[in-house]
Design a protein around this motif. Structure first.
Motif, PDB file in Angstrom:
ATOM      1  N   GLU A 158      87.896  70.299  56.673  1.00 50.41           N
ATOM      2  CA  GLU A 158      86.764  70.649  56.059  1.00 50.41           C
ATOM      3  C   GLU A 158      85.691  69.657  56.107  1.00 50.41           C
ATOM      4  OE1 GLU A 158      89.837  73.327  53.532  1.00 50.41           O
ATOM      5  OE2 GLU A 158      89.311  70.427  53.725  1.00 50.41           O
TER       6      GLU A 158
ATOM      7  N   ASP B  84      82.195  68.281  50.691  1.00 48.20           N
ATOM      8  CA  ASP B  84      82.385  68.675  48.983  1.00 48.20           C
ATOM      9  C   ASP B  84      81.316  67.375  48.525  1.00 48.20           C
ATOM     10  OD1 ASP B  84      84.344  70.516  49.836  1.00 48.20           O
ATOM     11  OD2 ASP B  84      85.859  68.804  49.073  1.00 48.20           O
ATOM     12  N   ASN B  85      80.936  65.895  49.161  1.00 49.72           N
ATOM     13  CA  ASN B  85      80.014  65.159  48.555  1.00 49.72           C
ATOM     14  C   ASN B  85      78.638  65.418  49.106  1.00 49.72           C
ATOM     15  OD1 ASN B  85      78.742  62.602  47.831  1.00 49.72           O
ATOM     16  ND2 ASN B  85      80.345  62.326  46.817  1.00 49.72           N
TER      17      ASN B  85
END
Length: 168
Positions: free
Chosen positions: A115, A84-85
């Motif tokens: 993820e 996500d980053n």
């Protein structure tokens, strides 16, 4: 010396894969001369070195021309949340490419989500470790897990793997 101990106690099998010793990035920088003096003997004994916590310290690229490492272990501070980053993902990708460019493997430390595993596989990471796969365990617990994986592998005729990009 470690090389003598390994030579004395290692299995006589030619298929023995050897050992990988983790050395922190800080140790590599502060003990370069010692490592250089012993690395040939370690390699001859079947011992390779992995740089642990890579990215946390102040590594110099010059170290790669002086010492060979089998692995760069990406510090968990970059691994966690890399899905996500984008900043973390970019750092992971750069370390993975750096490892591969020097003939080493890249391993991610501190994997906790599926993820992040998928992202690391997409980035070309070779292996990983973390709570997603297993928490720290005793020798007895480890042997039980290995034996269970072997029995599953034999029953399905597929190799057992502790790391899968499809881990959920």
């Amino acid at each position: 010396p470690v090389a003598i101990l390994v030579e004395k106690h290692r299995p006589p099998d030619d298929q023995w894969p050897g050992l990988v010793f983790d050395i922190t990035e800080t140790q590599v920088l502060t003990k370069t001369a010692l490592l250089k003096s012993r690395i040939a003997g370690l390699h001859q004994a079947g011992v390779s070195l992995a740089i642990d916590n890579f990215g946390r310290g102040n590594s110099s690229l010059g170290i790669f021309k002086e010492l060979s490492f089998s692995e760069l272990k990406i510090d968990q501070s970059f691994v966690r949340g890399c899905a996500d980053n984008q900043g973390h993902a970019n750092i992971c990708k750069s370390i993975i490419e750096l490892a591969h460019n020097f003939g080493s493997k890249a391993s991610a430390v501190g994997i906790e989500t599926s993820e992040d595993v998928r992202k690391l596989v997409e980035l070309g990471c070779d292996s990983g470790q973390g709570y997603l796969f297993a928490k720290p365990m005793t020798e007895q617990e480890l042997m039980s897990m290995v034996m269970a994986a072997r029995s599953v592998s034999k029953s399905t005729d597929e190799p057992a793997s502790a790391i899968s990009p499809k881990a959920e």
